[in-house]
Design an enzyme around this catalytic site. Sequence first.
Site, PDB file in Angstrom:
ATOM      1  N   ASP A  98      50.071 -41.451  65.609  1.00 51.41           N
ATOM      2  CA  ASP A  98      48.809 -42.185  65.598  1.00 51.41           C
ATOM      3  C   ASP A  98      47.950 -41.625  66.733  1.00 51.41           C
ATOM      4  OD1 ASP A  98      46.984 -44.353  64.989  1.00 51.41           O
ATOM      5  OD2 ASP A  98      47.729 -45.299  66.821  1.00 51.41           O
ATOM      6  N   ASP A 153      44.510 -43.465  68.342  1.00 55.10           N
ATOM      7  CA  ASP A 153      44.004 -44.512  69.231  1.00 55.10           C
ATOM      8  C   ASP A 153      45.133 -45.451  69.657  1.00 55.10           C
ATOM      9  OD1 ASP A 153      41.380 -43.580  68.894  1.00 55.10           O
ATOM     10  OD2 ASP A 153      41.088 -44.798  67.109  1.00 55.10           O
ATOM     11  N   ASP A 176      51.461 -47.243  68.015  1.00 53.61           N
ATOM     12  CA  ASP A 176      51.409 -48.433  68.865  1.00 53.61           C
ATOM     13  C   ASP A 176      51.151 -49.708  68.085  1.00 53.61           C
ATOM     14  OD1 ASP A 176      48.694 -47.272  68.412  1.00 53.61           O
ATOM     15  OD2 ASP A 176      48.105 -49.117  69.429  1.00 53.61           O
TER      16      ASP A 176
END
Length: 232
Positions: free
Chosen positions: A13, A15, A176
């Site tokens: 990922d 961001d 995250d």
Amino acid sequence: MANFSQIKAIAFDLDGTLIDSVPDLAAATRAALQELNLPLCTQDQVRSWVGNGAEMLMRRALSFALNTAVSDERLAACMPRFMYFYQQNLQQHSRLYDDVERVLQQLYAAGYQLAIVTNKPYEFTVPLLEAFKLNGYFSIVLGGDSLLKMKPDPMPLTHILQQWQLEPEQLLMVGDSKNDILAAKAAGIASIGLTYGYNYGEDIGLSSPTVVCEQFNEISGLLDVSAESMEQ
């Protein structure tokens, strides 16, 4: 301890995983709301709204400012202005998380195939990677609009499996957000959940990733890449 000995490729990922981009996303969101003479949101609110793509971010911001559900028509009218403001703020205040570049260098040198799988629009993803000089590590970059579906749908990960002709046990997802973990589970692959990013205020462990990590550099030990290679 999870066994990642069969892993050949890693999807990251962006961001909240590699880059803390909330300060710039918040600046763009606030600018779009200000232009509409609407109440402004805080950076912490934007941090809790990130993860489902640009349109959902603005839908959440408009719903907050108007204190009501937002029509598709109103959202569509606002999006070009948000996109404009974000383009102006793409890398003003964003930063790499600790050890990201060092660990990516290490994994790349060790021969892992690396990909980006983000819900951020592709037109912003590539310039952001270039700004932080990360683009050379990734041979596949998928934005939230690159395919018909985005995370938590498994489509981006199954696309990578097909493109690189991998078995599910050979691909690892690092992220995250619960969107990353849900996509990994649906694709039948392993996942690492990072605790420091954006996950709507929830503990990433509640999504049951294969492994939970508090620091990005823990990935090195899990993949058994030598400390010496990190120092080179």
